[in-house]
Each structure stands twice: as structure tokens, then as C-alpha cells.
Design an enzyme around this catalytic site. Structure first.
Site, PDB file in Angstrom:
ATOM      1  N   THR A  36       0.827  -1.205   0.000  1.00  0.00           N
ATOM      2  CA  THR A  36       0.000   0.000   0.000  1.00  0.00           C
ATOM      3  C   THR A  36       0.862   1.256   0.000  1.00  0.00           C
ATOM      4  O   THR A  36       0.558   2.235  -0.692  1.00  0.00           O
ATOM      5  CB  THR A  36      -0.943   0.004   1.208  1.00  0.00           C
ATOM      6  N   GLU A 111      10.242   1.767  10.441  1.00  0.00           N
ATOM      7  CA  GLU A 111       8.895   2.337  10.385  1.00  0.00           C
ATOM      8  C   GLU A 111       8.503   2.973  11.714  1.00  0.00           C
ATOM      9  O   GLU A 111       7.926   4.066  11.741  1.00  0.00           O
ATOM     10  CB  GLU A 111       7.887   1.260   9.988  1.00  0.00           C
TER      11      GLU A 111
END
EC number: 5.3.1.6
Length: 262
Positions: A36, A111
């Protein structure tokens, strides 16, 4: 090209396309990792080319960095950017409080560092990623290679006293060898089925020697952009308590992602 996409890929596309609108000139933007997030990078690259959008991107993995450079985004390190205006990333699961499981793409450490060094974190996801309770997706835990089996045994021992449904742990593999992260570490996937107290579990896991970080993102995400296969998109803001809806029409000749292999 979008006319050939599956409903899930269409949902990812509309979520990414909507989230790309949050990026403004001069921003410092964390760029996530995964399928995504790759759509997002392509959408931002399109804005750079067609609108002259200028911003600096901080990728959370080497593959995101390569894609960002390929589409014309200026890439800098987090040390160079120092602090970010926003990070936009995907998620493997999210709940009603916007707590997340991340790390399916193997980049959970970068992340989490990038997301927490941002004024705001936006998650982009298809509707299938929403769950009532976290845990159906295996929880990734990044561990150093030294003493990995000892760390795994300690994790399994700790899970006995946790509010989880399953306790199986597996070493993530890349073919016949252990998967190696950008930092040279390994990943253990915890098959828990249901996590009753995610906050407690995250704290306990990070106290275990050898554990670098876990894939539970608690109180980090501010907004989630949810895409649907019919083009609908929903933006939920946990801080403002608002939900806005819209729709994105597909261009059947859109070839924005023709080379995207993720």
C-alpha cells in the site's frame, strides 16, 4: 490499468491517492514500506511530475528509497531531516483506537522510528485490515541474530502470562535462510490469534534481551485512510473524532502503477 486491478488493489489505490493529498510543498515526509505504501510513493511521484510538488521524503526501507528515487522524489535520511511533518504508511491490522500491527514487510524498526519522529502519522489501508481485536495477523518481533533461539525461548515463556489466544512463534524465512532486515536482524512471527492487552504485550516484549522492537504501534497513529474496492474512501481522525467520506473515480487508462511489482 486500474480497470484490471482486483477490488483489494483498487482499495489500496484510492487510500494511497487520497493520502497523497495531505502532502504539501516544503514538507518532510516519512514514506512507509509495503504494497500500500508503494502505491502512495507512485501517487506522490505523479504529483511531483505533474504539479511540481516539492518535498523531502524519508524512506523506511531500502526498497522504498529505490522506488522514491525512481519516481522523482527527493530522498533524505532521518538524520538529515531531523523531524518530520507527517509519516504515511500502511498497516497489517488496525483497530478502532488506531492501534496497529505492522512489520509484515519486514521494516518495522525503521517504520516505528520514523513514525514516532513525526508530528502526525497517517495509515493507509484497505477495509480488510480493520479488526475488532488485534492479533489475527502474526505479530513481528525483530531480534538480533546472536542468541536468537534464546530470545525466542524467552518470548515463548513470556507469552504464557500474556492475554493471548495462541503462543506459536516462527522464524521468518527467505527461501532456505532466515529473513534479514535492513539492520541485519531476524524476525520472529508470533501467531497469537488474539491480543487482549496490546499495550502490556508491547512493553513486555521490549524488555526481553535480544529483542530490538516489536510490531505493535500503540498511540502512534493519528489518522487512517480506508479504501474500498468500489472507489469509496474514508478518513478517520482519532484526535478530532471525525470521519469524512469521499469517492475516487478510476481512469481506465491510468498506467501509474504498470511497473509496480510489490
Amino acid at each position: 490499468m486500474t480497470g484490471e486491478l482486483s477490488p483489494i488493489d483498487k482499495a489500496k489505490f484510492v487510500a494511497a491517492k487520497r493520502a497523497a493529498d495531505f502532502v504539501e510543498n516544503g514538507m518532510r515526509v516519512g514514506l512507509g514500506t509495503g504494497s500500500t505504501a508503494a502505491w502512495l510513493v507512485r501517487c506522490l511521484g505523479e504529483r511531483v511530475r505533474e504539479e511540481g510538488l516539492t518535498f523531502r521524503g524519508v524512506p523506511t526501507s531500502t526498497r522504498t528509497a529505490e522506488l522514491a528515487r525512481d519516481v522523482g522524489i527527493e530522498v533524505v535520511t532521518l538524520d538529515e531531516a531531523r523531524w518530520l511533518d507527517v509519516t504515511i504508511d500502511g498497516a497489517d491490522e488496525f483497530d478502532a483506537e488506531l492501534n496497529l500491527i505492522k512489520g509484515g514487510g519486514g521494516a518495522l524498526l525503521q517504520e516505528k522510528i520514523v513514525a514516532t519522529a513525526s508530528d502526525r502519522m497517517i495509515v493507509i489501508a484497505d477495509a480488510a485490515k480493520e479488526v475488532e481485536t488485534l492479533g489475527a495477523f502474526p505479530l513481528p518481533v525483530e531480534v538480533i541474530p546472536f542468541g536468537r533461539t534464546a530470545s525466542q525461548a524467552l518470548i515463548e515463556e513470556a507469552l504464557v502470562s500474556m492475554d493471548v489466544m495462541g503462543r506459536q512463534t516462527t522464524l521468518r524465512m527467505n527461501g532456505d535462510t532466515p529473513y534479514v532486515t535492513d539492520e541485519g536482524n531476524h524476525i520472529l512471527d508470533l501467531h497469537l490469534s488474539r491480543i487482549g492487552n496490546a499495550r502490556q504485550l508491547a512493553m513486555v516484549l521490549n524488555q526481553i534481551p535480544g529483542v530490538v522492537e516489536n510490531g505493535l504501534f500503540i498511540d502512534i497513529c493519528d489518522q487512517v485512510v480506508v479504501g474500498y474496492g468500489d472507489g469509496r474512501v474514508e478518513v478517520r481522525d482519532i484526535n478530532a473524532g471525525t470521519v469524512s467520506e469521499g469517492r475516487l473515480d478510476f481512469a481506465e487508462d491510468d498506467n501509474l502503477f504498470r511497473d509496480l511489482g510489490d
